[in-house]
Design an enzyme around this catalytic site. Structure first.
Site: not given
Length: 555
Positions: A216, A382, A426, A468, A476, A539
């Site tokens: 609880h 992500d 990737t 790719g 990219t 990135p």
């Protein structure tokens, strides 16, 4: 407070209605919070329950081989005596009713009084109290150990005994023996929020966790700093093992329970840690469960329960049972052996100081940049790039003694194989194909000269672009790699020092990475975000600029 509810007052009835409508074998007792089986059986009936907020307990464990009924109170509030008595009357048989109660004052009073009233009506009724919480010491100065997640295993043992046709006294005796063999310890990473309250029941600092708390949200035995899953698992098991007097050679059942908001990923990591820890102690885990069994609403954290077993009790845990929230226990599998490095990356006992220094510099730069790259990827992707590249860097450093650094083509092939296996998403296949093509290029060269390295780099970048399906301007990593490869080749063709050529490549990569902040994404996860990427550099391109800068900075 953000919760998928309609009104705090209607949470319990609407939740129970949803459960029953999804569970053909269950029904609601009219105008009550009592859930019971559609079809009752002869023999001893089992009733459990308590406050809401612990779902799927308790109604989720109603079914053949388990409970016959469950009584639900308001959130974290014991059901009333009258509600418990209604449940007893609804399922009572001449063989009697066993009430399985967790050790909380409200539950003991209401279930106990209901049992007394049932006996006055001629219904045989007995009560067992589950007190599996090893965080607390039982004594005259407190209400004793609390009942927590291990209660689910007591339901199973008692349910199997009742289904086998034992009388009330025998079912009660098996339940009490199971309780005596049971211990549980919990850890919370966050508090829980009662719908009617609208705010957490307690607060934890950014790096604080609570050990040994109740279901609880009651205070635990102490607050400590956050630690790894392995360390926290050890702390929980140390307490249970010590309190229950377990030792090498003992056999146990293990329940890894989600307190409400713990991701499956984390729960499985804890399960792995618990199995390894118990094996190291010489304690044999005969059955294991990992999942959501008895929760504290939306609390992040878990509990570990151990029940000492012999052949008879194990047979009760394995006996057939069916209920909405019940899953059979599993025999834990032996851990798989670690995968070895690919054959082409095995030890050849030679090295190149310059090559090794370059790899170490790249790995150090990527490890240091992990927070930055992670934050950048969270903004446009992500969020896993920094972590993945740091993992790849660690794998490269660990593999350095096994790479044939004196023969660059073989070393690059070995690195390709390594990164293909350890890098997710990737990044893995892209870096792997670049290194593999570079290896082939150097193999075909008459000698490994700076010019051959530049050609290998350029061919590797082209292989990456082909795999790719990318090109310059897609926003990219190619926007850093393509200009860097061209700058390196052009500088070396102009007969400049190698260090100056690498510096030119690093500078071109930096300009290319910075330019991606103004590009519209056409490849990768960023392509789904459209204008939301504006002002954010890619990135992947940033990572290229970082490791090339590390090469350029080498003395």
């Amino acid at each position: 407070m953000k919760k998928l509810i309609n009104n705090p007052v209607s949470v319990v009835p609407e939740m129970l209605e949803g459960l029953v409508r999804l569970s053909p074998g269950l029904r609601l007792l009219s105008d009550s919070h009592v859930v019971l089986r559609q079809t009752q059986t002869e023999g001893v009936a089992l009733v459990s329950g308590g406050g809401a907020g612990h779902e799927p307990a308790h109604a989720g464990f109603i079914g053949p081989g388990l409970l016959h009924a469950a009584v639900t109170g308001d959130v974290f509030t014991s059901p009333s005596t009258d509600a418990v008595l209604e449940a007893i009357r609804a399922v009572a048989t001449p063989a009697g009713v066993l009430l399985i109660v967790k050790n909380y004052t409200g539950d003991r009073l209401n279930f106990g009084l209901a049992a007394e009233m049932a006996r006055a009506e001629g219904i045989p009724a007995e009560v067992v109290i589950v007190d599996d919480d090893t965080a607390l010491e039982a004594g005259p100065e407190n209400a004793g150990r609390r009942g927590i997640a291990g209660t689910v295993l007591v339901h199973k043992v008692a349910g199997a005994a009742a289904a086998a046709g034992l009388d009330l006294a025998a079912v009660k005796a098996e339940a009490e023996a199971a309780i005596a063999a049971l211990g549980t310890m919990a850890v919370a990473l966050s508090p829980c929020t009662v719908p009617a309250a609208g705010k957490p029941g307690f607060t934890l600092g950014e790096t604080e966790i609570e050990l040994g708390l109740g279901i609880h949200g009651e205070a635990g035995i102490r607050r400590v700093s956050m630690a790894s899953a392995d360390r926290l698992t050890e702390i929980l098991l140390d307490r249970v093992v010590a309190q229950k007097g377990l030792r090498a050679g003992d056999k146990v059942a293990l329940l890894v329970n989600n307190l409400g908001a713990t991701p499956v990923m984390e729960l499985l990591i804890v399960a792995r840690s618990a199995l390894a820890s118990l094996e190291a102690r010489g304690i044999s885990v005969e059955r294991v469960w990992a999942g959501t069994f008895l929760t504290a609403i939306d609390m992040a954290g878990c509990s570990l329960s151990l029940m000492k077993v012999d052949a008879a009790r194990l047979a009760r845990l394995d006996a057939p049972a069916s209920a909405p929230a019940w899953t059979p226990g599993q025999v834990p599998q032996r851990p798989a052996k670690p995968t070895e490095l690919a054959p082409q990356a095995r030890v050849l006992g030679t090295s190149s100081p310059r090559f090794e220094a370059s790899l170490r510099a790249i790995c150090a730069a990527l490890s240091e940049a992990e927070p930055k790259l992670t934050a950048m990827d969270q903004a446009v992707g992500d969020g896993d790039l920094g972590i993945s590249l740091e993992r790849g860097a660690a794998a490269i450093l660990a593999a350095l003694p096994e790479l044939d650094l004196a023969h660059p083509p073989a070393a690059l092939a070995g690195l390709s194989s390594l990164l293909r296996r350890v890098l997710g998403g990737t990044s893995g296949p892209l870096y792997a194909v670049m290194l593999l093509r570079a290896s082939r290029s150097l193999t075909a060269a008459s000698s490994v000269t700076p010019g051959a390295w530049a050609e290998a780099f350029a061919e590797g970048v082209q292989a990456l672009a082909q795999l790719g399906d990318g090109r310059a301007g897609d926003r990219t990593m190619l926007d850093a790699l393509l200009p860097a490869a061209e700058a390196l080749r052009t500088a070396l063709a102009g007969d400049v020092p190698v260090s100056a050529a690498i510096a030119a490549a690093a500078s071109a990569a930096r300009e290319g990475a910075d330019a991606t902040a103004k590009m519209a994404p056409r490849r990768g996860r960023s392509s789904y975000l459209g204008d939301r990427t504006a002002g954010h550099a890619d990135p992947g391109a940033e990572a290229v600029a970082i490791w090339l800068k590390a090469l350029a900075d080498l003395p």
